[in-house]
Design an enzyme around this catalytic site. Structure first.
Site, short mmCIF file in Angstrom:
data_model
loop_
_atom_site.label_atom_id
_atom_site.label_comp_id
_atom_site.label_asym_id
_atom_site.label_seq_id
_atom_site.Cartn_x
_atom_site.Cartn_y
_atom_site.Cartn_z
CE LYS A 36 -3.42 2.47 2.89
NZ LYS A 36 -4.35 2.38 4.04
CG ASP A 75 -5.86 7.65 4.65
OD1 ASP A 75 -6.74 8.29 4.04
OD2 ASP A 75 -6.06 6.60 5.28
CE LYS A 102 -7.23 8.25 7.97
NZ LYS A 102 -7.90 7.10 8.61
CG ASP A 137 -2.18 4.97 4.98
OD1 ASP A 137 -2.05 3.90 5.60
OD2 ASP A 137 -3.25 5.35 4.47
NE ARG A 167 -10.98 -1.49 3.13
CZ ARG A 167 -11.65 -1.70 4.25
NH1 ARG A 167 -12.82 -2.33 4.23
NH2 ARG A 167 -11.19 -1.27 5.40
N1 BES Z 1 -4.67 4.14 6.82
C1 BES Z 1 -5.86 3.83 7.51
C2 BES Z 1 -5.65 2.76 8.59
C3 BES Z 1 -4.84 3.18 9.79
C4 BES Z 1 -5.47 3.64 10.93
C5 BES Z 1 -3.47 3.04 9.80
C6 BES Z 1 -4.72 3.99 12.03
C7 BES Z 1 -2.71 3.39 10.90
C8 BES Z 1 -3.34 3.86 12.03
C9 BES Z 1 -6.91 3.29 6.53
O1 BES Z 1 -6.86 3.82 5.26
C10 BES Z 1 -8.24 3.65 7.10
O2 BES Z 1 -8.53 4.82 7.16
N2 BES Z 1 -9.02 2.65 7.47
C11 BES Z 1 -10.31 2.87 8.03
C12 BES Z 1 -11.26 1.91 7.36
C13 BES Z 1 -12.69 2.16 7.72
C14 BES Z 1 -13.16 3.45 7.08
C15 BES Z 1 -13.53 1.01 7.23
C16 BES Z 1 -10.22 2.61 9.52
O3 BES Z 1 -9.52 1.69 9.93
O4 BES Z 1 -10.82 3.38 10.27
ZN ZN Z 2 -5.06 4.51 4.64
MN MN Z 3 -7.98 5.59 5.07
#
Ligand code: BES
Ligand code: ZN
Ligand code: MN
Length: 505
Positions: A270, A275, A282, A293, A356
């Site tokens: 990835k 992000d 966020k 990320d 994903r």
């Molecule tokens: N990059 C984030 C995941 C992440 C979160 C990495 C905290 C490191 C620390 C990923 O792209 C993300 O935002 N995932 C979401 C998915 C959700 C929207 C289904 C998450 O985990 O909140």
């Molecule tokens: Zn991410």
């Molecule tokens: Mn994300």
């Protein structure tokens, strides 16, 4: 930001400690060991080591340290540091790696010029020697800095690994070199992941990451937004729409002469260089962390470098889709439909589940390049942190391959644990309008993310490694500073070696 492009070499010394030339010898010391455990040491320190042990001043607890000068006319080294190594029956490569790194960090702080690290005998000695070389090299990482008033970091000590086990010098010198390469490539990945989003844009990431691999002899290619569109990668393009920085797709090929046609290990990482979450934005608090990320992508690029430097005799392909995830007038919106290069349609219920999406197209492309086995590495879900915390990466995928990756990862010092991937979880990704959605709600969030990826693996043996918790250290440890950890580099490179090894039989 500067970081060491290549690490210094590590000398290997077999034989007697008294003759070793060094400013400091670091000696791991197990709990309950008497001063006589290392012959001549107590006398060389005028009884200081024995006194500290008898008084309980030094107990051998992990990372405890006791320094003593070495008397003139005894050993040649100037000082010794005994280093708590915990229980002898718990000693393994992982603790050896961490102790070597801890000793290396202290040596750097104290401006030691020449440091020797003794690898105590036990287990598979070459594996311990390799782990020590990794640890010393990991200590040779300068986090990098944009501070304008900071003195340049002191030069690292010159390292020597001293052996007291059964000696097969050639084999152990190879182990040192393997460890040095794996440590160096881990450090390079850490440097990339520490880099801010504004300096490491997708284009810059692609330029630097392919350069690192190409320098080691990996064939590399960077596809631009036009080529990505020609391949029909609607998932990667969809995520990139919100950004004014164009996406890139990195391709790596390690194809050594004489390698068998199969297996072809396909590594996919990835590469989100920042992000924000996109339109499903966020919260501001802690968002700065999202510069890492792309840690999975960095791990793939740096593992490709390691695989080439190690002369791994099998074919490996690497794919790293890279983009920012930004809100913007042209950004994808919740409810939008995207079409993947494979042809499957996705309803984007949350634009923050972007990893994903880009990996879906990346996995498809690795298959197109001929991969027979797929491993993807991604900072994919907050949910895996809830499940496993910051110490352990989550493994998902086909059972026997997961088992292999788990074994290799834990030996490489990347703690990993398998998670379930029952098909029934797929119900959480049901869409009214497309083949599936990109989010499955809070429950089992890391598992539904994995099942989404599985849709793009074409039924090949596949492992997904969720490193959201392990890619970044929030607190400094004796063996590791805060920041990017370089997780998964050693796992991926060791996995390629493991594939090659199992072919020989
Ligand atoms: N990059 C984030 C995941 C992440 C979160 C990495 C905290 C490191 C620390 C990923 O792209 C993300 O935002 N995932 C979401 C998915 C959700 C929207 C289904 C998450 O985990 O909140
Ligand atoms: Zn991410
Ligand atoms: Mn994300």
């Amino acid at each position: 930001m500067s970081h060491a492009a290549s690490s210094s070499s590590i000398a290997f010394a077999a034989g007697s400690l008294p003759g070793l030339e060094a400013d400091l010898i670091a000696i791991p010391w197990f709990e309950g060991e008497p001063a006589s455990a290392i012959e001549g040491l107590d006398a060389a320190t005028a009884g200081e080591v024995g006194r500290a042990i008898a008084a309980g001043e030094f107990q051998g607890k992990p990372y405890e340290m006791f320094w003593a000068p070495i008397g003139a006319g005894t050993w040649r080294a100037k000082r010794v540091a005994i280093l708590g190594a915990g229980r002898r029956d718990a000693a393994d490569g992982d603790i050896t790696r961490k102790l070597a790194s801890a000793a290396g960090h202290v040596a750097r702080q104290k401006r030691v010029g020449r440091m020797a690290f003794l690898v105590r005998s036990g287990g598979d000695y070459a594996e311990l020697v390799q782990a020590a070389a990794e640890g010393l090299t990991l200590a040779d990482f300068h986090g990098g800095s944009y501070k304008t008033k900071e003195a340049a970091p002191a030069a690292p000590p010159t390292w020597t690994i001293a052996a007291d086990g059964a000696i097969d010098a050639v084999r152990l010198e190879h182990a040192v070199e393997r460890g040095r390469i794996l440590g160096e490539c881990t450090n390079l990945a850490r440097g990339l992941a520490n880099e801010p989003g504004n300096t490491l844009t997708p284009r810059e990431f692609a330029a630097r990451a392919t350069r690192l691999a190409a320098d080691a002899g990996v064939a590399t290619e960077v596809l631009d937004e036009k080529q990505i569109a020609e391949l029909g990668m609607g998932l990667l393009l969809g995520v990139a729409r919100g950004s004014s920085e164009p996406p890139r797709l990195m391709v790596f090929r390690h194809d050594p002469p004489g390698a068998p046609k199969t297996p072809v290990l396909g590594l996919v990482g990835k590469g989100i260089t920042f992000d924000t979450g996109g339109i499903s934005i966020k919260p501001a608090d802690g968002m700065e962390r999202m510069k890492d990320d792309m840690a999975g992508g960095a791990a793939v690029a740096c593992a490709m470098r390691a695989i080439a430097l190690l002369g791994t005799p099998i074919r490996v392909v690497g794919v790293v889709p890279a983009t920012e995830n930004m809100p913007g007038g042209r950004a994808i919106k919740p409810g939008d439909i995207l079409k993947s290069a494979e042809g499957k349609t996705v309803e984007v219920t949350n634009t923050d589940a972007e990893g994903r999406l880009i990996l879906g197209d990346g996995l498809w492309y690795a298959r197109k390049l001929g991969a027979t086995h797929l491993v993807d590495v991604a900072t994919l879900t907050g949910a895996v942190i809830v499940a496993l915390g910051k110490l352990t990466s989550g493994l998902f995928g086909t059972d026997t391959f997961v088992e292999q990756v788990r074994r290799v990862a834990n030996r490489a010092g990347d703690r990993s644990w398998p998670m379930p991937t029952f098909d029934d979880y797929m119900e959480q990704l049901k869409s009214e309008i497309a083949d599936f959605t990109n989010t499955g709600g809070r429950a089992a969030g890391s598992i539904t993310a994995a099942l989404f990826l599985k849709e793009f693996t074409g039924g090949l043996p596949w492992v997904h490694m969720d490193i959201a918790g392990t890619a970044w250290a929030d607190d400094a440890k004796p063996y590791m500073p805060k920041g990017a950890t370089g997780v998964a580099v050693r796992t991926l490179a060791s996995l390629a070696l493991d594939f090659a090894g199992s072919l020989e039989t």
